[in-house]
Design a protein around this motif. Structure first.
Motif, mmCIF file in Angstrom:
data_model
loop_
_atom_site.group_PDB
_atom_site.id
_atom_site.type_symbol
_atom_site.label_atom_id
_atom_site.label_comp_id
_atom_site.label_asym_id
_atom_site.label_seq_id
_atom_site.Cartn_x
_atom_site.Cartn_y
_atom_site.Cartn_z
ATOM 1 N N PRO A 339 1.120 -1.206 -0.297
ATOM 2 C CA PRO A 339 -0.011 0.194 0.253
ATOM 3 C C PRO A 339 0.629 1.458 0.145
ATOM 4 O O PRO A 339 0.228 2.154 -0.831
ATOM 5 C CB PRO A 339 -1.018 -0.586 1.189
ATOM 6 C CG PRO A 339 -0.747 -1.703 1.498
ATOM 7 C CD PRO A 339 0.610 -2.275 1.083
ATOM 8 N N ALA A 340 2.028 1.380 0.920
ATOM 9 C CA ALA A 340 2.952 1.764 0.543
ATOM 10 C C ALA A 340 3.754 2.602 -0.202
ATOM 11 O O ALA A 340 3.918 3.887 -0.622
ATOM 12 C CB ALA A 340 3.875 2.156 1.950
ATOM 13 N N HIS A 342 1.416 2.569 -3.147
ATOM 14 C CA HIS A 342 0.514 3.196 -4.187
ATOM 15 C C HIS A 342 0.223 4.440 -3.691
ATOM 16 O O HIS A 342 -0.063 5.266 -4.451
ATOM 17 C CB HIS A 342 -1.116 2.429 -3.690
ATOM 18 C CG HIS A 342 -0.789 0.573 -4.361
ATOM 19 N ND1 HIS A 342 -2.007 -0.242 -3.960
ATOM 20 C CD2 HIS A 342 -0.394 0.055 -4.929
ATOM 21 C CE1 HIS A 342 -1.496 -1.284 -4.397
ATOM 22 N NE2 HIS A 342 -0.518 -1.238 -4.995
ATOM 23 N N LEU A 343 0.180 4.353 -2.218
ATOM 24 C CA LEU A 343 0.416 6.172 -2.198
ATOM 25 C C LEU A 343 1.798 7.100 -2.528
ATOM 26 O O LEU A 343 1.583 7.869 -3.117
ATOM 27 C CB LEU A 343 0.560 6.386 -0.753
ATOM 28 C CG LEU A 343 0.037 7.665 -0.379
ATOM 29 C CD1 LEU A 343 -0.811 8.398 -0.039
ATOM 30 C CD2 LEU A 343 0.876 8.265 1.209
#
Lengths: 506, 529
Positions: A339-340, A342-343
């Motif tokens: 997820p990091a 993706h950010l």
């Protein structure tokens, strides 16, 4: 629009409507692209030549009617420029959908999908609704890449450059189409500026195509990928995008191309004429490069342990540049990343390339202004009476431009949120909806969630694709011209009416 | 229509006098104590906060003793220590004769941090939180009025429960004082009691600020009492109704049940909570002025109030329209509940949050960001500021067609100054940057993308519930120490807003900054030579 102006054209005295004439010029350019693609289709023999030729004929005849049926109005102001650019893009996007329909790749029942593909092409977004790339004729794939190439530097800029008969001047027109808050003047004459931009653009495209050919692509692949790389578009004639070739050399060439195209073409021109020092004078380029380098570092760190080192280096660099320049080529499926990561990718999509480049997004220059603006407010909170100019490197930004930039960014963020809410309301999960919204407004291409680089935009519902289409157009035209299209046109009509009254009265 | 003569009811008169007495007594006490040598506004603030917060420990300790709970000794002793330290800090410090704005920022932030520290100590000594990072995030939730917690409310003793709820209530009351007394001087755009025209209200409000403060606090207490009665009448047990009224009107959101309001499973209670939350998001000065004269038309005239109610109704209609079922009374209530809980940033939970549609999820997040009206105790960015930003965008659009137009931004009848405007915008951008940084930390700490984003928004707006995980409140449990600390910081930033925090941090680093600037300048001069 078309019938309306055709009627105008048939009257003996040509009405002075700049938007109509510019739209006609844009259509002629598209017709040219269709003819070239038809030639490619004939050489390839894979069909679609007839469809492309028919589309070219229709587009060319409408374009001629519009172009020769009107003349440029004597007055020029920013409202008129807005209206011209916006109307010509609307006309071009509609006409650009014809080949998809006439070759039967997209059925007439889904004409909105054809328009989606066309808008996504001309706005250099690269989101596609095509699923089965093998059944699509090569001519059409070529046409698809060429729409991006035309849209990249801008159809109106092209028209100003190559059509002396257009007879329109004014930096307003180029500034309304070119990405970024201001347009640089490369020469005293606007037409020369436009010419130089297109010359550089074409030359770089040729170089990239040759390099791609040298590192092992076929001629067709090399040309189409060069088109979409330099336009920072991201259409690929292969379903797996760059991952299809699985070659480090090709990826490196494309990375270099994207990095070049995401920077300001005026600066490139200056660098060619004055030496490499031109780059050092622009603080935006430092921000642009450090943003991409920072994202690359972050991606490396996040993916560390998930991917083996060499693979990690390769994919992180590719995506940092691909999304940092808002191109949207894919070399793997980043949806599977952490997820990091993706950010990080989302922030890259949001910011985009430099102003004056072919990239989309909010532009690095605006990010710089926003940073300076916010920190000025912090300084002013401490020293309420201080007068602090907004400096970017050694240049000072005028208050008026700063507030325009701020207004733009607020509107940009607002539109992303609005688009995300509407898409979620239509039943898309929020991550896909909001990232799709960022991606469409920033003309990136792939999004996060379900609409990743290996997926296509059919994951959005039909109404959602309409929303995305509108956002792509808004994003490519830098919001203001598109949002003010109707207001500006009404203003123009009013003025025409008034002028007619004036000429009658004496 | 002639304006009605002011009616003065007797009971509010007494209440007002009582509030005024308490305020003036505590101010007198603080003034008498702070006669030390060291001129420091920060010391005075920290000491004052600790001296005034200590009675909370004693009250909760005594109630816990009456209830037979385990935390009485811990609360009393820690309260005593905090009282003592507070007294001694006050004893050595003195309010400075001149106070630059930068120092005022620092004092404001350090006051909030002092309250945070006191609440952290309470959580640690009573054993509610096992480690210091959990205690910090719990304390932050208490002080900022966020309903984000890692503990099961049923396992907490009554004294500690009351401490947490009263903490939220008192923090919101302190926020009212800050709104009236401090923010107009700081000019944190659009938050102060007069509806945000920072530069003007600083001049207008300051002379009569103590009476304004007393009035608003009286109103706040009265509303709390009314809401407690309403909860009780709707069938809540007495203790629960007190606790819930405290956390509703302060837009805090802590509950005595792990299912929050939903645990009571009663439509009447939910409706009371809905009304209470709408009130919590409404501007207190507006309510005061409207209620004093019985002039309810004031609500209609306030453009911000109209927008606030309009937003709630639009959101409810949108959510109902997006659901594929025909709406029933239950649906309507549930939707109203979620919408008001989000926009008033209370963070109460009723029903199953994982059942809401994607559209309402997005909408609730947007409502959280918008938050309540300015000069309310709610968190979020405030309705008024978004209205100002909307008109700003409109102005820039018009300017791009008419480049030389000069236009002022109006909100209702008052015009917004360019300074206040720039502050609002700066605040929004800084908050956006902070959110992005925090989302990165949350994702690095193991939350998925949706959970990290929604929790960051929720924490910054002081709401509490978020999406993307199994339940609405599981985010803090899923996070590690880094996540807890950044969550606590985010909540604090949401409450005192980002500008004061950054400015006071800058105040710490100011000598360093000066050195760097001097160094760079000399280097530049050398280069020029």
């Amino acid at each position: 629009m078309a019938s309306n102006s055709a009627r105008k054209g048939s009257s003996l005295r040509r009405p002075a409507v700049t938007p109509v004439r510019v739209a006609g010029a844009g259509l002629l350019a598209v017709a040219f692209a269709m003819i070239v693609s038809a030639a490619v289709a004939v050489i390839d023999g894979g069909g679609a030549a007839a469809g492309l030729t028919t589309a070219a004929l229709i587009t060319a005849s409408v374009g001629c009617a519009l172009f020769f049926g009107s003349k440029v109005s004597p007055s020029a102001d920013s409202a008129l420029a807005f209206a011209s650019v916006a109307w010509s893009w609307l006309a071009v996007s509609l006409a650009g959908a014809l080949p998809f329909l006439l070759t039967g790749v997209v059925s007439w029942a889904h004409f909105d999908d054809a328009i989606f593909e066309s808008v996504s092409g001309f706005t250099c977004t690269g989101s596609t609704i095509l699923t089965d790339f093998d059944s699509v004729p090569q001519g059409l794939l070529f046409y698809r890449s060429m729409t991006q190439w035309l849209g990249g530097m801008g159809l109106v800029v092209l028209a100003v450059a190559v059509l002396p008969a257009l007879g329109i001047g004014g930096l307003d027109l180029i500034a309304s189409e070119a990405p970024g808050p201001t347009a640089d003047r490369l020469s005293l004459r606007v037409r020369d500026t436009a010419r130089r931009l297109w010359l550089l653009y074409g030359a770089v495209t040729c170089i990239v195509a040759m390099l791609l050919f040298l590192v092992g692509m076929s001629v067709f692949d090399a040309v189409t990928h060069a088109f979409t790389t330099i336009a920072t578009g991201g259409y690929s004639p292969r379903a797996e995008s760059i991952a299809h070739f699985d070659s480090v050399a090709i990826e490196l060439v494309i990375i270099a191309g994207m990095l070049y195209a995401g920077a300001n073409f005026s600066v490139h021109w200056h660098a060619l004429s004055q030496g490499i020092g031109a780059y050092r004078r622009v603080s935006e380029i430092r921000w642009y490069l450090s943003l991409i380098a920072g994202a690359f570092g972050l991606l490396l760190w996040v993916n560390n342990g998930e991917l083996e080192l060499f693979r990690n280096l390769r994919e992180s660099l590719f995506y940092a540049v691909s999304l940092g320049s808002n191109t949207g080529f894919g070399s793997s499926n980043y949806v599977l990343w952490m997820p990091a990561a993706h950010l990080t990718l989302l922030i890259l999509m949001l910011v985009g390339g430099m102003s004056g480049s072919t990239a989309g997004g909010m532009k690095v220059l605006r990010l710089q202004v926003i940073f300076r603006y916010s920190f000025r407010e912090l300084m002013r909170a401490r020293h309420p009476n201080a007068i602090i100019p907004i400096r970017l490197g050694r240049t000072t930004i005028e208050e008026q431009i700063a507030s325009k930039v701020v207004g733009f960014v607020l509107l940009y963020l607002g539109l992303i949120v609005a688009g995300g809410v509407i898409l979620s309301g239509l039943g898309v999960d929020p991550v896909t909806a909001f990232s799709g919204s960022v991606s469409a407004l920033g003309n990136v291409g792939p999004a996060l969630g379900e609409a990743g680089p290996t997926s296509n935009f059919l994951v959005f519902p039909r109404a959602g694709r309409l929303v995305l289409m509108a956002m792509m157009a808004l994003g490519r035209l830098e919001l203001f011209p598109a949002m003010l299209m109707l207001v500006a046109s009404l203003r123009g009509l009013n003025r025409m009416h008034r002028q007619r009254e004036d000429t009658k009265s004496p | 229509m002639t304006p009605k003569p002011p009616k003065r009811a007797t009971v509010p008169g007494y209440a007002q006098r009582l509030t005024g007495w308490i305020l003036s007594r505590s101010a007198l006490l603080l003034r008498r104590l702070s006669k030390g040598r060291v001129e420091t506004a920060t010391g005075v603030t920290v000491g004052a906060v600790w001296v005034l917060i200590a009675p909370l420990f004693f009250v909760c300790g005594v109630i816990d003793w009456l209830d037979g709970g385990p935390d009485v000794v811990a609360l009393l002793v820690s309260g005593f220590v905090i009282q003592l330290v507070g007294f001694s800090i006050l004893r050595f410090s003195k309010f400075p004769s001149i106070l630059p704005v930068a120092r005022l920022f620092t004092a404001f932030v350090s006051g909030a941090v002092a309250a945070l520290i006191a609440a952290t100590i309470a959580h640690l000594v009573t054993g509610v939180a096992p480690t210091i990072d959990v205690a910090l995030v719990e304390a932050s939730a208490t002080v900022t009025g966020t309903n984000a917690t890692t503990v099961e409310p049923e396992t907490v003793s009554l004294g500690m429960m009351l401490f947490r709820s009263l903490g939220q209530w008192l923090a919101a009351a302190a926020m009212i004082i800050v709104l009236v007394r401090i923010l107009p001087h700081l000019g944190v755009g659009g938050l102060d009691a007069d509806g945000g025209v920072a530069t003007r209200s600083a001049r207008r409000l300051a002379p009569r600020s103590s009476s304004t403060m007393v009035r608003l606090l009286t109103l706040y207490m009265g509303l709390t009492l009314l809401l407690a009665i309403a909860y009780f009448a709707a069938g809540m047990p007495l203790v629960d109704s007190v606790i819930h009224s405290l956390t509703t009107i302060s837009s805090g959101g802590f509950s005595s049940h792990s299912g929050s309001i939903g645990a009571f499973d009663s439509p009447a209670i939910e409706w009371v909570a809905i009304v209470g939350m709408i009130i919590a998001g409404t501007s207190l000065p507006l309510m005061f002025r409207a209620l004093r004269r019985g002039d309810l038309h004031r609500f209609v005239r306030s453009i911000e109030f109209r927008t606030y109610i309009g937003l709630i109704i639009t959101a409810v209609v949108a959510v109902l329209a997006w659901s594929d079922k025909w709406p029933t009374a239950d649906n309507l209530r549930e939707t109203f509940f979620w919408v008001t809980s989000a926009i008033s940033t209370t963070g109460y939970v009723a029903g199953n949050l994982s059942l809401v549609s994607y559209g309402s999820e997005a909408l609730l997040l947007v409502l959280m960001v918008i938050g309540g009206m300015s000069a309310s105790v709610a968190g979020g960015f405030k309705v008024m500021r978004f209205m100002v930003l909307g008109s700003y965008i409109g102005r820039e659009l018009r300017r791009s067609i008419h480049p030389s137009v000069v236009e002022k931004i109006h909100l209702g009848k008052s015009s917004i100054g360019e300074v206040a405007l720039a502050r609002i915008i700066g605040e929004l951008f800084l908050a956006t940057m902070v959110i992005l940084a925090m989302v990165l930390l949350f994702t690095a700490d193991g939350l998925n993308f949706e959970a990290a984003f929604s929790f960051a928004i929720s924490a910054l707006s002081n709401v509490g519930f978020a999406f993307g995980l199994g339940g609405p409140n599981e985010h803090l449990q899923a996070l590690g120490a880094v996540g807890h600390l950044s969550g606590a910081l985010l909540m604090l930033i949401g409450r005192v807003s980002i500008t004061p925090i950054l400015v006071s941090l800058g105040g710490i680093g100011e000598p360093l900054q000066r050195d760097i600037r001097r160094w760079r300048q000399t280097r530049h001069e050398k280069a020029v030579r």
